[in-house]
Design a protein around this motif. Sequence first.
Motif, PDB file in Angstrom:
ATOM      1  N   TYR A  77       0.827  -1.207   0.000  1.00 41.82           N
ATOM      2  CA  TYR A  77       0.000   0.000   0.000  1.00 41.82           C
ATOM      3  C   TYR A  77       0.861   1.258   0.000  1.00 41.82           C
ATOM      4  O   TYR A  77       0.602   2.203  -0.744  1.00 41.82           O
ATOM      5  CB  TYR A  77      -0.939   0.016   1.209  1.00 41.82           C
ATOM      6  CG  TYR A  77      -1.774   1.278   1.282  1.00 41.82           C
ATOM      7  CD1 TYR A  77      -2.942   1.382   0.552  1.00 41.82           C
ATOM      8  CD2 TYR A  77      -1.377   2.356   2.058  1.00 41.82           C
ATOM      9  CE1 TYR A  77      -3.709   2.535   0.596  1.00 41.82           C
ATOM     10  CE2 TYR A  77      -2.128   3.509   2.118  1.00 41.82           C
ATOM     11  CZ  TYR A  77      -3.286   3.591   1.378  1.00 41.82           C
ATOM     12  OH  TYR A  77      -4.036   4.742   1.418  1.00 41.82           O
ATOM     13  N   LEU A  78       1.884   1.279   0.834  1.00 38.51           N
ATOM     14  CA  LEU A  78       2.735   2.468   0.933  1.00 38.51           C
ATOM     15  C   LEU A  78       3.505   2.725  -0.361  1.00 38.51           C
ATOM     16  O   LEU A  78       3.699   3.872  -0.755  1.00 38.51           O
ATOM     17  CB  LEU A  78       3.692   2.352   2.117  1.00 38.51           C
ATOM     18  CG  LEU A  78       3.033   2.459   3.489  1.00 38.51           C
ATOM     19  CD1 LEU A  78       4.041   2.158   4.589  1.00 38.51           C
ATOM     20  CD2 LEU A  78       2.405   3.833   3.690  1.00 38.51           C
ATOM     21  N   HIS A  79       3.933   1.655  -1.039  1.00 35.57           N
ATOM     22  CA  HIS A  79       4.640   1.846  -2.299  1.00 35.57           C
ATOM     23  C   HIS A  79       3.718   2.339  -3.405  1.00 35.57           C
ATOM     24  O   HIS A  79       4.135   3.135  -4.242  1.00 35.57           O
ATOM     25  CB  HIS A  79       5.343   0.567  -2.732  1.00 35.57           C
ATOM     26  CG  HIS A  79       6.594   0.294  -1.973  1.00 35.57           C
ATOM     27  ND1 HIS A  79       7.669   1.152  -1.961  1.00 35.57           N
ATOM     28  CD2 HIS A  79       6.945  -0.738  -1.177  1.00 35.57           C
ATOM     29  CE1 HIS A  79       8.629   0.663  -1.201  1.00 35.57           C
ATOM     30  NE2 HIS A  79       8.202  -0.498  -0.699  1.00 35.57           N
ATOM     31  N   GLU A 127       3.438   7.450  -4.552  1.00 37.31           N
ATOM     32  CA  GLU A 127       3.518   8.264  -5.755  1.00 37.31           C
ATOM     33  C   GLU A 127       2.417   9.315  -5.807  1.00 37.31           C
ATOM     34  O   GLU A 127       2.568  10.345  -6.452  1.00 37.31           O
ATOM     35  CB  GLU A 127       3.422   7.351  -6.980  1.00 37.31           C
ATOM     36  CG  GLU A 127       4.507   6.305  -6.999  1.00 37.31           C
ATOM     37  CD  GLU A 127       4.136   5.103  -7.847  1.00 37.31           C
ATOM     38  OE1 GLU A 127       3.011   5.072  -8.370  1.00 37.31           O
ATOM     39  OE2 GLU A 127       4.973   4.204  -7.954  1.00 37.31           O
ATOM     40  N   THR A 128       1.304   9.070  -5.107  1.00 33.77           N
ATOM     41  CA  THR A 128       0.167   9.979  -5.204  1.00 33.77           C
ATOM     42  C   THR A 128      -0.048  10.852  -3.977  1.00 33.77           C
ATOM     43  O   THR A 128      -0.785  11.825  -4.042  1.00 33.77           O
ATOM     44  CB  THR A 128      -1.135   9.172  -5.448  1.00 33.77           C
ATOM     45  OG1 THR A 128      -1.322   8.286  -4.350  1.00 33.77           O
ATOM     46  CG2 THR A 128      -1.043   8.396  -6.746  1.00 33.77           C
ATOM     47  N   SER A 129       0.577  10.512  -2.846  1.00 34.83           N
ATOM     48  CA  SER A 129       0.289  11.259  -1.623  1.00 34.83           C
ATOM     49  C   SER A 129       1.402  12.251  -1.315  1.00 34.83           C
ATOM     50  O   SER A 129       2.553  12.069  -1.684  1.00 34.83           O
ATOM     51  CB  SER A 129       0.105  10.313  -0.442  1.00 34.83           C
ATOM     52  OG  SER A 129       1.327   9.691  -0.160  1.00 34.83           O
ATOM     53  N   GLN A 140       1.508  11.991   5.762  1.00 30.81           N
ATOM     54  CA  GLN A 140       2.183  10.734   6.012  1.00 30.81           C
ATOM     55  C   GLN A 140       1.520   9.902   7.115  1.00 30.81           C
ATOM     56  O   GLN A 140       1.396   8.693   6.982  1.00 30.81           O
ATOM     57  CB  GLN A 140       3.638  11.000   6.369  1.00 30.81           C
ATOM     58  CG  GLN A 140       4.467   9.749   6.461  1.00 30.81           C
ATOM     59  CD  GLN A 140       5.928  10.055   6.716  1.00 30.81           C
ATOM     60  OE1 GLN A 140       6.267  11.171   7.074  1.00 30.81           O
ATOM     61  NE2 GLN A 140       6.767   9.064   6.534  1.00 30.81           N
ATOM     62  N   MET A 141       1.068  10.527   8.188  1.00 36.27           N
ATOM     63  CA  MET A 141       0.438   9.771   9.282  1.00 36.27           C
ATOM     64  C   MET A 141      -0.869   9.124   8.834  1.00 36.27           C
ATOM     65  O   MET A 141      -1.169   7.991   9.213  1.00 36.27           O
ATOM     66  CB  MET A 141       0.197  10.684  10.486  1.00 36.27           C
ATOM     67  CG  MET A 141       1.472  11.133  11.171  1.00 36.27           C
ATOM     68  SD  MET A 141       2.513   9.757  11.708  1.00 36.27           S
ATOM     69  CE  MET A 141       1.533   9.111  13.034  1.00 36.27           C
ATOM     70  N   ALA A 142      -1.631   9.834   8.035  1.00 32.18           N
ATOM     71  CA  ALA A 142      -2.881   9.266   7.519  1.00 32.18           C
ATOM     72  C   ALA A 142      -2.599   8.089   6.598  1.00 32.18           C
ATOM     73  O   ALA A 142      -3.316   7.082   6.621  1.00 32.18           O
ATOM     74  CB  ALA A 142      -3.687  10.330   6.783  1.00 32.18           C
ATOM     75  N   GLU A 143      -1.542   8.183   5.821  1.00 31.27           N
ATOM     76  CA  GLU A 143      -1.185   7.085   4.922  1.00 31.27           C
ATOM     77  C   GLU A 143      -0.712   5.860   5.704  1.00 31.27           C
ATOM     78  O   GLU A 143      -0.997   4.731   5.311  1.00 31.27           O
ATOM     79  CB  GLU A 143      -0.110   7.531   3.928  1.00 31.27           C
ATOM     80  CG  GLU A 143      -0.619   8.494   2.869  1.00 31.27           C
ATOM     81  CD  GLU A 143      -1.764   7.895   2.055  1.00 31.27           C
ATOM     82  OE1 GLU A 143      -1.645   6.746   1.571  1.00 31.27           O
ATOM     83  OE2 GLU A 143      -2.789   8.585   1.901  1.00 31.27           O
ATOM     84  N   LEU A 144      -0.005   6.079   6.807  1.00 32.70           N
ATOM     85  CA  LEU A 144       0.394   4.950   7.652  1.00 32.70           C
ATOM     86  C   LEU A 144      -0.822   4.259   8.268  1.00 32.70           C
ATOM     87  O   LEU A 144      -0.875   3.031   8.351  1.00 32.70           O
ATOM     88  CB  LEU A 144       1.349   5.417   8.745  1.00 32.70           C
ATOM     89  CG  LEU A 144       2.777   5.723   8.305  1.00 32.70           C
ATOM     90  CD1 LEU A 144       3.575   6.305   9.470  1.00 32.70           C
ATOM     91  CD2 LEU A 144       3.451   4.489   7.765  1.00 32.70           C
TER      92      LEU A 144
END
Length: 125
Positions: free
Chosen positions: A64-66, A70-72, A77-81
């Motif tokens: 998911y992080l990879h 590219e889009t975030s 960053q915390m929301a993506e984690l």
Amino acid sequence: MTLHIILMIGLAMVWVPAQTNGLNQLPSKLYPHGTAVMNTVQQVIGAVATAVSISILSSGMDHYLHTSAETSAVSNQMAELANAMTVGSEHVFWFAMIVAVIGLVISFFIRRVIVSQASAVTSPH
């Protein structure tokens, strides 16, 4: 949450009769040994399943992080984690559901076997 509750109830409904049937295959003198073996196997399988689940969680998060890197933006960053943890947890949940369904299907093939006293193996103790 509801699916997890159903999963846990299903596991309990399958595990207890399977253990009882497994111990019933032994003569009564070997019940303590059978219980020890079953407890040991349960702990080893639990440790292996935990390791596999963590690997699936990490793999799902990494994937998911990879794909989202590219889009975030870096500021999010915390929301993506948190999103990555959610995706990884979903993968682990589905893995557990698949294992539970396989266990359910196998449970339909468990048959009760009665051990006669004449064919019972004597305990070395």
